[in-house]
Design an enzyme around this catalytic site. Structure first.
Site, PDB file in Angstrom:
ATOM      1  N   GLY A  40      -2.896  15.667  -6.112  1.00 14.64           N
ATOM      2  CA  GLY A  40      -4.169  15.605  -5.558  1.00 14.64           C
ATOM      3  C   GLY A  40      -4.560  14.403  -4.847  1.00 14.64           C
ATOM      4  O   GLY A  40      -3.631  13.729  -4.076  1.00 14.64           O
ATOM      5  N   CYS A  41      -5.547  13.719  -4.972  1.00  9.92           N
ATOM      6  CA  CYS A  41      -5.922  12.614  -4.478  1.00  9.92           C
ATOM      7  C   CYS A  41      -5.135  11.356  -4.742  1.00  9.92           C
ATOM      8  O   CYS A  41      -4.908  11.098  -5.947  1.00  9.92           O
ATOM      9  CB  CYS A  41      -7.538  12.236  -4.887  1.00  9.92           C
ATOM     10  SG  CYS A  41      -8.024  10.730  -4.542  1.00  9.92           S
ATOM     11  N   PHE A  42      -4.353  10.959  -3.917  1.00  9.75           N
ATOM     12  CA  PHE A  42      -3.509   9.877  -3.996  1.00  9.75           C
ATOM     13  C   PHE A  42      -4.036   8.356  -4.731  1.00  9.75           C
ATOM     14  O   PHE A  42      -3.569   7.661  -5.049  1.00  9.75           O
ATOM     15  CB  PHE A  42      -2.727   9.712  -2.724  1.00  9.75           C
ATOM     16  CG  PHE A  42      -3.189   9.361  -1.426  1.00  9.75           C
ATOM     17  CD1 PHE A  42      -4.449   9.045  -1.281  1.00  9.75           C
ATOM     18  CD2 PHE A  42      -2.198   9.589  -0.521  1.00  9.75           C
ATOM     19  CE1 PHE A  42      -4.941   8.488   0.024  1.00  9.75           C
ATOM     20  CE2 PHE A  42      -2.815   9.202   1.027  1.00  9.75           C
ATOM     21  CZ  PHE A  42      -4.024   8.851   0.838  1.00  9.75           C
ATOM     22  N   TYR A 197     -16.725   8.798  -7.141  1.00  4.80           N
ATOM     23  CA  TYR A 197     -15.868   9.952  -6.451  1.00  4.80           C
ATOM     24  C   TYR A 197     -15.021  10.662  -7.665  1.00  4.80           C
ATOM     25  O   TYR A 197     -15.047  11.782  -7.794  1.00  4.80           O
ATOM     26  CB  TYR A 197     -14.854   9.442  -5.370  1.00  4.80           C
ATOM     27  CG  TYR A 197     -13.680  10.527  -5.329  1.00  4.80           C
ATOM     28  CD1 TYR A 197     -13.919  11.737  -4.623  1.00  4.80           C
ATOM     29  CD2 TYR A 197     -12.485  10.128  -5.851  1.00  4.80           C
ATOM     30  CE1 TYR A 197     -12.775  12.513  -4.533  1.00  4.80           C
ATOM     31  CE2 TYR A 197     -11.457  11.040  -5.834  1.00  4.80           C
ATOM     32  CZ  TYR A 197     -11.449  12.130  -5.236  1.00  4.80           C
ATOM     33  OH  TYR A 197     -10.283  13.025  -5.188  1.00  4.80           O
TER      34      TYR A 197
END
Length: 221
Positions: A40-42, A197
């Site tokens: 997912g989000c690195f 986030y």
């Protein structure tokens, strides 16, 4: 031979012995290795694994696709075939590949084939990339172990490694950056924007729901 000469010879012998031991230690010190994963989000994967003792560093980037030198907008828009990925460099004398893979599977939702948490689309899918038969064997064992523990089908594929393209400097170490950025929460430092986030995306809540106390990073944020 005088006592002084005996002393000099003894001192020289000790110095040679110490040098030999140190040389042997350096000779047998393991070289750093790399592990590339997509979770997912690195930003989140990089943040997680840079906290692990024995990890020397982690780089956010893209891999697994066919486009050359892709950028963030191209990859997240879809069509390049690339995953958001992180290349982890580690000291195998301090932490081994199997341990890192165990941690990886328990830091994501490996049952989700459509992305990760609030981030949807092919570029946010999970994957493990391997460069040899030995690496594939370790990854396969870690996946089987995680699936047995979770009691659900793990869809994370084990793929042959391909060219890894580092993302631009803006994305590296985003989680601890001090640059001011505009977010839906207003102007925030990168580090604060990242925390907001991550919480809003539900990453840690979902990982904790899946893995419970086995989740290695969920309580760090």
């Amino acid at each position: 031979m005088t006592a002084f000469e005996n002393f000099k010879l003894a001192t020289l012998a000790i110095a040679v012995a110490i040098g030999s031991v140190m040389g042997t230690s350096k000779l047998h010190a393991a070289q750093p290795e790399t592990l590339t994963v997509a979770g997912g989000c690195f930003w989140c994967v990089e943040s997680d694994f840079e906290s692990v003792p024995g990890v020397l560093g982690a780089v956010s980037g893209f891999t697994g696709g066919k486009a050359s030198n892709p950028n963030y907008k191209q990859v997240t828009a879809g069509g390049t075939g690339h995953y958001e990925a992180v290349q982890i460099t580690f000291d195998p004398d301090r932490v081994n590949r199997a341990t890192l893979l165990d941690m990886f599977f328990r830091s994501v939702d490996p049952t989700d084939a459509g992305g990760q948490f609030c981030d949807r689309g092919d570029s946010y899918r999970t994957a493990v990339f391997v460069g040899s038969g030995a690496e594939k064997s370790v990854a396969t064992t870690a996946k089987s172990k995680a699936q047995s523990e979770l009691g659900q089908t793990i869809v994370t594929p084990i793929l042959d490694e391909s060219t890894f393209y580092p993302a631009d400097a803006y994305h590296q170490d985003y989680y601890k950056g001090s640059k001011l950025v505009i977010t839906r929460f207003g102007p925030k430092r990168q580090s604060e924007a990242y925390k907001r986030y991550r919480a809003a995306c539900g990453r840690d809540a979902r990982v904790k729901q899946l893995w419970g106390d086995a989740a290695p990073f969920a309580d760090l944020h």
